[in-house]
Design an enzyme around this catalytic site. Structure first.
Site, PDB file in Angstrom:
ATOM      1  N   LEU A 517       0.825  -1.210   0.000  1.00 51.05           N
ATOM      2  CA  LEU A 517       0.000   0.000   0.000  1.00 51.05           C
ATOM      3  C   LEU A 517       0.856   1.256   0.000  1.00 51.05           C
ATOM      4  O   LEU A 517       0.459   2.300  -0.483  1.00 51.05           O
ATOM      5  CB  LEU A 517      -0.896   0.028   1.246  1.00 51.05           C
ATOM      6  CG  LEU A 517      -2.032  -0.978   1.295  1.00 51.05           C
ATOM      7  CD1 LEU A 517      -2.649  -0.997   2.672  1.00 51.05           C
ATOM      8  CD2 LEU A 517      -3.068  -0.639   0.252  1.00 51.05           C
ATOM      9  N   GLY A 520       6.301   3.603   4.590  1.00 51.56           N
ATOM     10  CA  GLY A 520       6.366   4.617   5.638  1.00 51.56           C
ATOM     11  C   GLY A 520       7.808   4.838   6.048  1.00 51.56           C
ATOM     12  O   GLY A 520       8.730   4.346   5.408  1.00 51.56           O
ATOM     13  N   GLY A 521       7.968   5.563   7.095  1.00 48.66           N
ATOM     14  CA  GLY A 521       9.308   5.863   7.568  1.00 48.66           C
ATOM     15  C   GLY A 521      10.072   4.613   7.982  1.00 48.66           C
ATOM     16  O   GLY A 521      11.262   4.487   7.765  1.00 48.66           O
ATOM     17  N   PHE A 522       9.375   3.678   8.584  1.00 47.09           N
ATOM     18  CA  PHE A 522      10.087   2.543   9.161  1.00 47.09           C
ATOM     19  C   PHE A 522       9.732   1.228   8.504  1.00 47.09           C
ATOM     20  O   PHE A 522       9.924   0.169   9.056  1.00 47.09           O
ATOM     21  CB  PHE A 522       9.806   2.471  10.660  1.00 47.09           C
ATOM     22  CG  PHE A 522      10.179   3.741  11.341  1.00 47.09           C
ATOM     23  CD1 PHE A 522      11.468   4.225  11.253  1.00 47.09           C
ATOM     24  CD2 PHE A 522       9.235   4.479  12.029  1.00 47.09           C
ATOM     25  CE1 PHE A 522      11.814   5.407  11.855  1.00 47.09           C
ATOM     26  CE2 PHE A 522       9.579   5.667  12.636  1.00 47.09           C
ATOM     27  CZ  PHE A 522      10.872   6.133  12.544  1.00 47.09           C
ATOM     28  N   LYS A 539       1.845  -3.501   8.755  1.00 46.63           N
ATOM     29  CA  LYS A 539       3.039  -2.673   8.641  1.00 46.63           C
ATOM     30  C   LYS A 539       4.231  -3.534   9.021  1.00 46.63           C
ATOM     31  O   LYS A 539       4.293  -4.083  10.123  1.00 46.63           O
ATOM     32  CB  LYS A 539       2.914  -1.487   9.587  1.00 46.63           C
ATOM     33  CG  LYS A 539       4.073  -0.542   9.550  1.00 46.63           C
ATOM     34  CD  LYS A 539       3.660   0.749  10.206  1.00 46.63           C
ATOM     35  CE  LYS A 539       4.859   1.635  10.472  1.00 46.63           C
ATOM     36  NZ  LYS A 539       4.444   2.851  11.159  1.00 46.63           N
ATOM     37  N   ASP A 636       4.496  13.494  14.125  1.00 45.10           N
ATOM     38  CA  ASP A 636       4.692  13.340  12.684  1.00 45.10           C
ATOM     39  C   ASP A 636       3.353  13.407  11.964  1.00 45.10           C
ATOM     40  O   ASP A 636       3.029  12.551  11.146  1.00 45.10           O
ATOM     41  CB  ASP A 636       5.420  12.025  12.389  1.00 45.10           C
ATOM     42  CG  ASP A 636       5.956  11.977  10.947  1.00 45.10           C
ATOM     43  OD1 ASP A 636       6.016  13.059  10.306  1.00 45.10           O
ATOM     44  OD2 ASP A 636       6.294  10.894  10.475  1.00 45.10           O
TER      45      ASP A 636
END
Ligand SMILES: *[C@@H]1O[C@H](CO)[C@@H](O)[C@H](O)[C@H]1NC(C)=O
Ligand SMILES: *[C@@H]1O[C@H](CO)[C@@H](O)[C@H](O)[C@H]1NC(C)=O
Ligand SMILES: *[C@@H]1O[C@H](CO)[C@@H](O)[C@H](O)[C@H]1NC(C)=O
Ligand SMILES: *[C@@H]1O[C@H](CO)[C@@H](O)[C@H](O)[C@H]1NC(C)=O
Ligand SMILES: *[C@@H]1O[C@H](CO)[C@@H](O)[C@H](O)[C@H]1NC(C)=O
Ligand SMILES: *[C@@H]1O[C@H](CO)[C@@H](O)[C@H](O)[C@H]1NC(C)=O
Ligand SMILES: *[C@@H]1O[C@H](CO)[C@@H](O)[C@H](O)[C@H]1NC(C)=O
Ligand SMILES: *[C@@H]1O[C@H](CO)[C@@H](O)[C@H](O)[C@H]1NC(C)=O
Length: 829
Positions: A517, A520-522, A539, A636
């Site tokens: 999808l 992300g940052g991590f 995630k 964030d």
């Protein structure tokens, strides 16, 4: 209206003839619709109930008001507290003179509202605020009923929202709270709570006529002596001078679903329970008996109390115990005395050369002493004024109060680990020399050591992970599982599911790119479908990411503690074979950015939808900042972290960088600046200081993006040197803000609302954190509760910044990437 009332009068007439024993479940008491033990009435919204009850441990009957929907912790209000009905024959009704009365079986009046009202047409009405009012029916049909009496004006031991703790400045008449005598006896006990408006307003808790606890001065927002107020109650309490002689304290909560109040127990404890809807039980949020330091004057004159120290009492600097023997035995009531004479005293004692002038020593985060005298609104005047008056022993400055100073004993000083204010204690110059700097150095060293320690442990873990081989793997697995287990025991176990890795791999077709999808940052986020058909978002934290486990556990802890319709829901997690995964509910509409910055999808977002999204983000943030009992700073917030559900309602996601404040600190400094360029507040990006106000900044950027349909850090055609914030400011100054609005929005009759939103967006992105509103104020502003909005100051970051020009600007050690990915900068401060 007139007709209706006549009909009712008529029907009441009939009822009073035929209904001898008539108990009803409405919200009104009249002469005919009375309540008889064990009858009751319930407010129209079902929130409060008025009826007969017996306290624990007695069979005496009292009439009281308590919460109807949740199991009541205590009865908020008792009418006949001094005179119980001794059997079950009690009746509450309206007497012939129009008063609300309680009668026993012999028709003796045990209690009366005791006001002069006109005639028996009066009625008592239990409102949904918990207030019982006695209304005098107007003989003139064209005028309204008037309130002759209300239970909020005769408080018992409980202070609920919208009540007023008041003092009449002219007559000194006070509306106070009074405790019960004992848990089984509601009659007036020895403890009372009053608002003392002398000098600077303050709340006092008395034991008889002895001061037992004090709140510290009111600074316009909070009481200086209640550090917890910094977070939880901010904006909830107000002190009002009604200009008719009364000063009163009142409060209300922004979120209606949040139920909490204050009450004083018969043992003198003032506490704040709140109803935890999730666990269906009462919790005590705050209490005046949490520590021995809460007792007024615990450490005597010139002593101060610090609950973290052992013993809890110390002398202020420049002072020593008055009676060393007693002091060392823990009897602190005699307090402390000055070690060296101050200059004034030296002069007075005939010394011709008095020597150097006095100085001040600082005690930070304190509840200031009692009996403050106000002197000036200006900070730079405080010290000077104190030095020039021989009787001044200390001073303090609080932005909401101004200068306070003290003469005579300094009593009831308490040290906190956060909040409070700074007290400057006057000492002879001889007390100052040599000591001052050492303390500061030790304090700094301690902070640095802690940080190095935690970073050190973290890297040790990383290293051992990288070392590979059997041992390393074992260690890393064991430790990651322990960490996970440790944190899971802190979080809510019932609701978080521990998923199996193979289950998740199957659900996402082995984490295939087709199911990806986003990134992300991590780590990447995948769409998945469990065997039972349920859609999920997974995630997967990238193993290479240096942030890994720490953020993983952080996110899990944060998000498992919060539940709100504007926050994304975590369903479970998984930590196996070096994999760390978080499982969320699936949001089919993805992120707000996917809509807002897509030329086609953007058209779906008309102004109503956009406003709904703005409002939802606000409510989610308010929940994080204030209502979830833990204060959470997201750190964030950006459009790609706002997910949209099927109905395009926003849900805030990505809590990997959030910080829980535990309702304690108000702001923090961090070594790890984490956030996204373009959304970060200046004080956070530059100095690593973050607070609720840095989230407000990010929210302001998101708001302006929603209104304009442009990205803050993207290229813009009108003026290439300006960021979105700069452009908004430019139009604002030109009085042409509608030029900023996305052309896809038809402005129409929403013009005022749109302009309002832009105004709020600019207020949120102001350079100085203190100028920015809190999120609860933002809600009041956009929902039009606050009519005249302030004019904003120029926002921060009006110039468009690129990777290169940020790199060469003030913060040369920092590196920012201007793309949309969350960045991290490590910096030694
Ligand atoms: C009533 O008293 C009993 C025994 O003292 C105690 O267990 C119970 O919790 C009390 N109930 C309430 C509502 O205080
Ligand atoms: C009723 O009020 C009057 C004056 O307002 C007072 O003198 C009287 O004592 C009160 N009676 C009761 C029962 O409180
Ligand atoms: C009744 O109310 C009307 C309108 O407020 C007023 O003009 C009139 O004087 C009132 N009559 C009485 C008897 O109070
Ligand atoms: C009477 O009550 C209505 C509704 O509560 C209110 O709108 C109106 O202003 C009131 N009239 C007077 C004269 O107080
Ligand atoms: C309150 O005062 C009474 C009488 O002065 C005293 O006996 C009692 O211990 C005090 N209570 C507390 C909690 O200090
Ligand atoms: C503590 O000291 C005071 C006098 O300084 C004395 O009156 C009191 O009795 C002492 N209390 C105890 C518990 O020793
Ligand atoms: C005042 O000065 C005298 C001697 O100069 C000294 O003995 C005395 O203690 C001083 N008084 C005080 C209160 O310190
Ligand atoms: C010094 O402080 C005392 C006590 O508050 C006050 O009465 C007096 O007026 C002050 N003197 C001056 C010169 O301000």
């Amino acid at each position: 209206m007139i007709l209706l009332r006549k009909v009712r009068v008529f029907s009441l007439f009939i009822l009073s003839h035929y209904a001898v024993k008539f108990c009803i479940g409405g919200d009104i008491i009249t002469a005919s619709e009375y309540i008889q033990d064990p009858g009751s009435i319930i407010s129209s919204g079902g929130l409060y109930k008025l009826g007969f009850f017996s306290p624990n441990g007695t069979t005496n009957r009292y009439v009281g008001i308590w919460h109807n929907k949740i199991p009541a912790l205590n009865v908020f209000w008792v009418a006949n507290r001094e005179k119980p009905v001794l059997d079950s024959s009690g009746v509450m009704t309206i007497s012939n003179d129009g008063n609300l009365v309680i009668l026993n079986g012999k028709k003796e009046v045990l209690w009366s509202s005791n006001v002069s009202t006109s005639g028996a047409n009066a009625k008592a009405h239990l409102l949904d605020t918990g207030n019982l009012i006695l209304q005098k029916q107007s003989s003139n049909m064209s005028t309204n009923d008037t309130t002759a009496w209300e239970s909020f004006q005769t408080m018992c031991d409980t202070f609920i929202a919208k009540m007023k703790l008041s003092t009449n400045l002219r007559t000194n008449e006070k509306k106070v709270l009074t405790s019960w005598k004992s848990p089984s006896d509601p009659s007036i006990g020895s403890f009372s709570i009053s608002l003392e408006p002398l000098n600077i307003p303050e709340v006092f808790l008395w034991n008889g006529t002895t001061l037992y606890w004090r709140s510290g001065p009111w600074n316009g927002k909070v009481f200086i002596g209640i550090p917890e107020m910094e977070s939880v109650y901010l904006d909830g309490f107000t002190l009002v001078d009604d200009k008719e002689g009364y000063v009163y304290l009142t409060y209300n909560f922004a979120e209606v679903s949040y139920f909490s109040y204050f009450f004083v127990r018969s043992n003198g404890e003032l506490l704040q329970p709140f109803w935890d809807e999730k666990y269906k039980k009462w919790r005590i949020d705050w209490s005046t008996q949490a520590s021995d330091c809460d007792v007024y004057g615990k450490c005597g004159p010139f002593g101060y109390c610090d609950a973290k120290k052992s013993p809890i009492c110390s002398c202020l600097r420049g002072y020593e115990p008055k009676k060393v023997e007693e002091w060392s035995r823990g009897n602190w009531s005699s307090g402390c005395i000055q070690k060296s004479l101050l200059q004034c005293a030296r002069l007075k004692n005939g010394s011709t050369k008095a020597g150097k002038i006095d100085g001040f020593v600082k005690l930070e985060n304190v509840k200031v002493p009692n009996y403050a005298i106000w002197s000036s609104p200006l900070e730079d005047k405080c010290q000077e004024q104190c030095l020039s008056n021989c009787s001044c022993a200390a001073y303090a400055y609080d932005a909401g109060v101004g200068c306070m100073y003290w003469s005579g004993d300094l009593i009831d000083v308490r040290k906190f680990s956060y909040a409070g204010t700074t007290l400057y204690v006057r000492v002879a110059h001889t007390e100052l020399e040599g000591k001052r700097d050492l303390r500061a150095i030790i304090a700094t060293a301690a902070v640095v050591a802690t940080v190095i320690f935690s970073i050190g442990t973290f890297f040790a873990w990383q290293k051992s992970k990288k070392r590979g081989g059997k041992d390393g793997e074992q260690f890393s697995k064991a430790s990651s599982e322990n960490m996970l287990r440790g944190s899971l025991s802190k979080v809510n176990l019932q609701e978080l599911v521990l998923y199996k890795l193979e289950e998740l791999a199957a659900a996402t077709s082995n984490f295939s790119d087709a199911n990806k999808l986003g990134e992300g940052g991590f780590g990447a986020v995948y769409r998945g479908r469990l065997l039972n058909g349920k859609e999920i978002a997974v995630k997967r934290l990238s193993g290479a990411s240096g942030q890994g486990l720490r953020e993983f556990i952080n996110e899990m802890e944060v998000i498992s503690k919060v539940q709100h319709r504007n926050l994304v829901r975590l369903l479970g997690c998984c930590a196996e074979q070096d994999e760390k995964l978080l499982i969320y509910e699936f949001m089919p509409n993805k992120g707000l950015d996917a809509f807002l910055f897509d030329p086609l999808k953007r058209e779906q977002l008309d102004w109503r939808r956009r406003f709904n999204i703005i409002d939802g983000i606000c409510r989610g943030l308010l929940y994080l900042h204030r209502d979830s009992r833990l204060r959470i700073i997201h750190r964030d917030l950006k459009t790609s972290n706002i997910l949209l559900d099927e109905e395009l309602n926003p849900r805030i996601s990505d809590f990997g960088t959030a910080r829980i404040f535990g309702g304690k600190e108000d702001q923090a400094d961090t070594l790890r600046v984490m956030g996204t360029y373009g959304y970060m507040a200046p004080e956070y990006a530059m100095e690593g200081r973050f607070s609720e106000k840095s989230d407000v900044f990010s929210f302001g950027v998101v708001l302006l993006e929603i209104v304009s349909g442009r990205q803050n850090n993207s290229f813009n055609e009108e003026d290439q040197s300006l960021s979105l914030l700069g452009l908004a400011w430019k139009y604002w100054e030109e009085d042409n803000v509608l030029a900023l609005v996305d052309p896809k929005i038809s402005v129409g009759c929403s013009e005022i609302e749109i302009i309002r939103c832009i105004n709020v967006g600019l207020l949120c992105t102001q350079e100085l954190a203190t100028d920015r509103p809190t999120i609860s104020t933002v809600i009041s502003m956009i929902s039009n509760e606050i009519v005249g909005l302030p004019r904003p100051n120029k926002p921060a970051f009006t110039e468009r910044q690129t990777t290169t020009d940020t790199g060469s600007s003030r913060q040369s050690q920092k590196k920012y990437s201007a793309n949309n990915v969350t960045i991290t900068a490590l910096e030694g401060r």
